[in-house]
Design an enzyme around this catalytic site. Structure first.
Site, PDB file in Angstrom:
ATOM      1  N   GLY A  39       0.772  -1.244   0.000  1.00  0.00           N
ATOM      2  CA  GLY A  39       0.000   0.000   0.000  1.00  0.00           C
ATOM      3  C   GLY A  39       0.801   1.291   0.000  1.00  0.00           C
ATOM      4  N   ARG A  97      -5.195   0.239  -6.692  1.00  0.00           N
ATOM      5  CA  ARG A  97      -4.049   0.931  -6.074  1.00  0.00           C
ATOM      6  C   ARG A  97      -3.502   2.026  -6.983  1.00  0.00           C
ATOM      7  NH1 ARG A  97      -2.336  -2.179  -1.627  1.00  0.00           N
ATOM      8  NH2 ARG A  97      -2.620  -4.421  -1.858  1.00  0.00           N
ATOM      9  N   LYS A 145      -6.407   7.474  10.332  1.00  0.00           N
ATOM     10  CA  LYS A 145      -7.811   7.302  10.752  1.00  0.00           C
ATOM     11  C   LYS A 145      -7.812   7.115  12.262  1.00  0.00           C
ATOM     12  CE  LYS A 145      -9.924   4.475   7.123  1.00  0.00           C
ATOM     13  NZ  LYS A 145     -10.500   3.128   6.876  1.00  0.00           N
ATOM     14  N   ASP A 152      -4.533   2.707  10.580  1.00  0.00           N
ATOM     15  CA  ASP A 152      -5.931   2.409  10.858  1.00  0.00           C
ATOM     16  C   ASP A 152      -6.012   1.928  12.312  1.00  0.00           C
ATOM     17  OD1 ASP A 152      -8.628   2.054   9.890  1.00  0.00           O
ATOM     18  OD2 ASP A 152      -8.261  -0.084   9.775  1.00  0.00           O
ATOM     19  N   PHE A 204     -14.055   3.607   4.488  1.00  0.00           N
ATOM     20  CA  PHE A 204     -13.142   2.771   3.717  1.00  0.00           C
ATOM     21  C   PHE A 204     -12.834   3.446   2.395  1.00  0.00           C
ATOM     22  CE2 PHE A 204     -11.711  -0.671   1.024  1.00  0.00           C
ATOM     23  CZ  PHE A 204     -10.824  -1.314   1.872  1.00  0.00           C
TER      24      PHE A 204
HETATM   25  P1  IMP Z   1      -3.708  -1.168  10.554  1.00  0.00           P
HETATM   26  O1  IMP Z   1      -2.665  -2.215  10.843  1.00  0.00           O
HETATM   27  O2  IMP Z   1      -5.055  -1.561  11.068  1.00  0.00           O
HETATM   28  O3  IMP Z   1      -3.291   0.218  10.994  1.00  0.00           O
HETATM   29  O4  IMP Z   1      -3.941  -1.165   9.016  1.00  0.00           O
HETATM   30  C1  IMP Z   1      -3.011  -0.791   8.120  1.00  0.00           C
HETATM   31  C2  IMP Z   1      -3.332  -1.375   6.768  1.00  0.00           C
HETATM   32  O5  IMP Z   1      -4.720  -1.645   6.583  1.00  0.00           O
HETATM   33  C3  IMP Z   1      -2.986  -0.378   5.709  1.00  0.00           C
HETATM   34  O6  IMP Z   1      -1.628  -0.473   5.342  1.00  0.00           O
HETATM   35  C4  IMP Z   1      -3.938  -0.729   4.586  1.00  0.00           C
HETATM   36  O7  IMP Z   1      -3.371  -1.730   3.777  1.00  0.00           O
HETATM   37  C5  IMP Z   1      -5.139  -1.296   5.269  1.00  0.00           C
HETATM   38  N1  IMP Z   1      -6.243  -0.311   5.342  1.00  0.00           N
HETATM   39  C6  IMP Z   1      -6.680   0.345   6.414  1.00  0.00           C
HETATM   40  N2  IMP Z   1      -7.708   1.158   6.135  1.00  0.00           N
HETATM   41  C7  IMP Z   1      -7.917   1.021   4.809  1.00  0.00           C
HETATM   42  C8  IMP Z   1      -8.853   1.622   3.880  1.00  0.00           C
HETATM   43  O8  IMP Z   1      -9.711   2.464   4.210  1.00  0.00           O
HETATM   44  N3  IMP Z   1      -8.752   1.214   2.592  1.00  0.00           N
HETATM   45  C9  IMP Z   1      -7.839   0.308   2.153  1.00  0.00           C
HETATM   46  N4  IMP Z   1      -6.943  -0.272   2.979  1.00  0.00           N
HETATM   47  C10 IMP Z   1      -6.988   0.084   4.291  1.00  0.00           C
HETATM   48 MG    MG Z   2      -1.370  -2.014   3.298  1.00  0.00          MG
END
Ligand code: IMP
Ligand code: MG
Length: 175
Positions: free
Chosen positions: A42, A163, A129, A101, A150
């Site tokens: 990402g 992407r 977020k 996230d 999302f």
């Molecule tokens: P975390 O570990 O929960 O902070 O999530 C991080 C990963 O979740 C990011 O690198 C994204 O790949 C994915 N992610 C989180 N929110 C979104 C979103 O709204 N759209 C797409 N991918 C997301």
């Molecule tokens: Mg990611």
């Protein structure tokens, strides 16, 4: 119900913030030979733009982290793949990702990097977020803070697609 695309952040707006952030990072890392670590997959679009606006001397190496794969909610189980070829010990490290996230991905990667004895670890993300946070992680730099929605584009995927879309958007129900 049919869905329509709704743009949340235009390409021009992202470009502007990327230039600003690059300037702030250059100032912070003056005189440093930086190790930049974009997270795949990402983080690659944001990282490519950001590093090309930066003037700091840098080495770039990559790590892959597990993501949502085929679901929209985080599993809370973060995997880190790949071996860095770069030396981490005593280096200043800048980790780049698309979004914080739950915070679990970045928390795990920062911890992993720290276990290798760097001089410092700094994090920069395109999106934050904060309302979704599950762990106590705070990115050092975030281009944009967004609501709990999302989103896709600019590196972020839905089922491994979209992407490449050069702006950030969401889907809304048509009525
Ligand atoms: P975390 O570990 O929960 O902070 O999530 C991080 C990963 O979740 C990011 O690198 C994204 O790949 C994915 N992610 C989180 N929110 C979104 C979103 O709204 N759209 C797409 N991918 C997301
Ligand atoms: Mg990611």
């Amino acid at each position: 119900m049919a869905k329509t695309e709704k743009i949340l952040i235009e390409r021009k707006e992202i470009e502007k913030r990327v230039v600003e952030l690059a300037g702030e990072l250059d100032e912070r890392f003056q005189g440093v030979d930086l190790l930049v670590v974009p997270l795949l997959r990402g983080g690659f679009v944001f990282a490519a733009d950001l590093v090309r606006e930066m003037k700091t001397r840098m080495e770039i190496d990559f790590l892959t982290t597990s993501s949502y794969e085929h679901q929209e909610v985080s599993t809370g189980n973060v995997k880190i793949f790949g071996n860095l070829r770069a030396q981490v010990k005593d280096r200043h490290v800048l980790i780049i990702d698309d979004i914080v996230d739950s915070g679990r991905t970045m928390e795990s990667v920062v911890e992993y990097m720290k276990s290798m004895g760097p001089a410092s670890v700094t994090s920069v993300v395109l999106l934050d977020k904060p309302s979704r946070r599950e762990v106590d992680f705070h990115a050092d730099y975030a281009a944009f803070t967004i609501e709990d929605v999302f989103i896709v584009g600019f590196g972020l995927d839905y089922e491994s697609h979209y992407r490449n879309v050069p702006y950030i958007y969401t889907y809304v129900d048509e009525d």
